[in-house]
Scaffold this motif. Sequence first.
Motif, PDB file in Angstrom:
ATOM      1  N   SER A 159       0.805  -1.218   0.000  1.00 25.05           N
ATOM      2  CA  SER A 159       0.000   0.000   0.000  1.00 25.05           C
ATOM      3  C   SER A 159       0.840   1.271   0.000  1.00 25.05           C
ATOM      4  N   ASN A 160       0.224   2.363  -0.465  1.00 27.20           N
ATOM      5  CA  ASN A 160       0.879   3.669  -0.352  1.00 27.20           C
ATOM      6  C   ASN A 160       0.584   4.334   0.992  1.00 27.20           C
ATOM      7  N   GLY A 161      -0.272   3.707   1.799  1.00 26.20           N
ATOM      8  CA  GLY A 161      -0.525   4.208   3.147  1.00 26.20           C
ATOM      9  C   GLY A 161      -1.396   5.437   3.246  1.00 26.20           C
ATOM     10  N   PHE A 162      -2.018   5.844   2.140  1.00 27.19           N
ATOM     11  CA  PHE A 162      -2.782   7.104   2.130  1.00 27.19           C
ATOM     12  C   PHE A 162      -4.225   6.834   2.552  1.00 27.19           C
ATOM     13  N   MET A 163      -4.401   6.405   3.804  1.00 25.81           N
ATOM     14  CA  MET A 163      -5.703   6.002   4.314  1.00 25.81           C
ATOM     15  C   MET A 163      -6.201   7.005   5.339  1.00 25.81           C
ATOM     16  N   THR A 164      -7.489   6.957   5.624  1.00 24.74           N
ATOM     17  CA  THR A 164      -8.023   7.701   6.754  1.00 24.74           C
ATOM     18  C   THR A 164      -7.917   6.830   7.996  1.00 24.74           C
ATOM     19  N   GLU A 165      -8.119   7.436   9.143  1.00 20.31           N
ATOM     20  CA  GLU A 165      -8.095   6.658  10.381  1.00 20.31           C
ATOM     21  C   GLU A 165      -9.168   5.571  10.360  1.00 20.31           C
ATOM     22  N   ALA A 166     -10.353   5.915   9.865  1.00 24.57           N
ATOM     23  CA  ALA A 166     -11.460   4.958   9.851  1.00 24.57           C
ATOM     24  C   ALA A 166     -11.168   3.763   8.956  1.00 24.57           C
TER      25      ALA A 166
END
Length: 337
Positions: A159-166
């Motif tokens: 993954s590129n890690g560009f996630m939200t906390e949720a």
Amino acid sequence: MQEARFYEKLDNEKVRCHLCAHECVIGPGKRGICMVRENQQGILYSLVYGKLISHQIDPIEKKPLFHFLPGSRAYSIATVGCNFQCLHCQNYEISQYPRLYDKKIIGEDTTPEELVAKVRVSRSASIAYTYTEPTIFSEFAYDTAVLARQEGIRNVFVSNGFMTEASAKAMAKVLDADNIDLKGFSDDFYRNICKAKLQPVLDTIVRMKELGVWIEITTLVIPGLNDSENELKAIAKFIKSIGPDIPWHVSAFYPTYKLLDRPRTPASTLQHAREIGLEVGLRYVYTGNIPGDEGENTYCYACGELLIERAGFTVRANHLREGTCPKCAARIDGIWK
């Protein structure tokens, strides 16, 4: 199509997507930056649920995950689309497909049940959600991962890690490992090269570690863009601040897609990056895309003993004894069985 998760309805049939850190506000008939989530009359839909553009069996080392079931096989899948627009994307033909081909969505329709059955027959130890950004097809990834776990099959993100906390917290419940790209260590790099931001990636790395997902980090080292001594040291120090047990992969760049004006990364640059990481205090730093380099191997951080010998994506020898060094008995960080 399936109704998307992680969004809220706004006025005038607009919606705000909370799947990734762009948190796009999407008007009726429009799509988010990923190009695979569409607002239809005030309802957000995933256009790629179960539409697999790629599926094949890879060695887990290709992800790269070096401290997670070494020598095992990962059944790797992807859909089209991505929430980044990296100038050097090695899989741009599928990650940018809807952007390149007038919003077209293609892929082979597959249910989570069908996929897990194929993985079971293949005797793969894990499913890798990879090639494009798995966050953008996380509804399908999540549903598949739940079923996979019931069958004793592990789940890994690349993954590129560009996630939200949720979305990160939700996926962490069903993920066993996550190799997260830390592409650089400046907002300028992320903005100019990836059309994104740095901080959400750092937040996801910290969050996934805290939630108990096994983390490894990859940095593709690009000459003249993110290969300075200061930047490499800053990345290493950041990783160390989370945990010295996190493996760091420094990999060689080659010219591709829209970034053709940069040379290949010299082996000496990666070897120096590895030295930086080890000097900062990381236990495991690996060189990638230069087969035969000693930086492909795992050594004991306590006594220096050669533990896992690799050649490219192949494990030549594994001397670990139930996750410990056979010479000094130090416990080596990772998931070994």
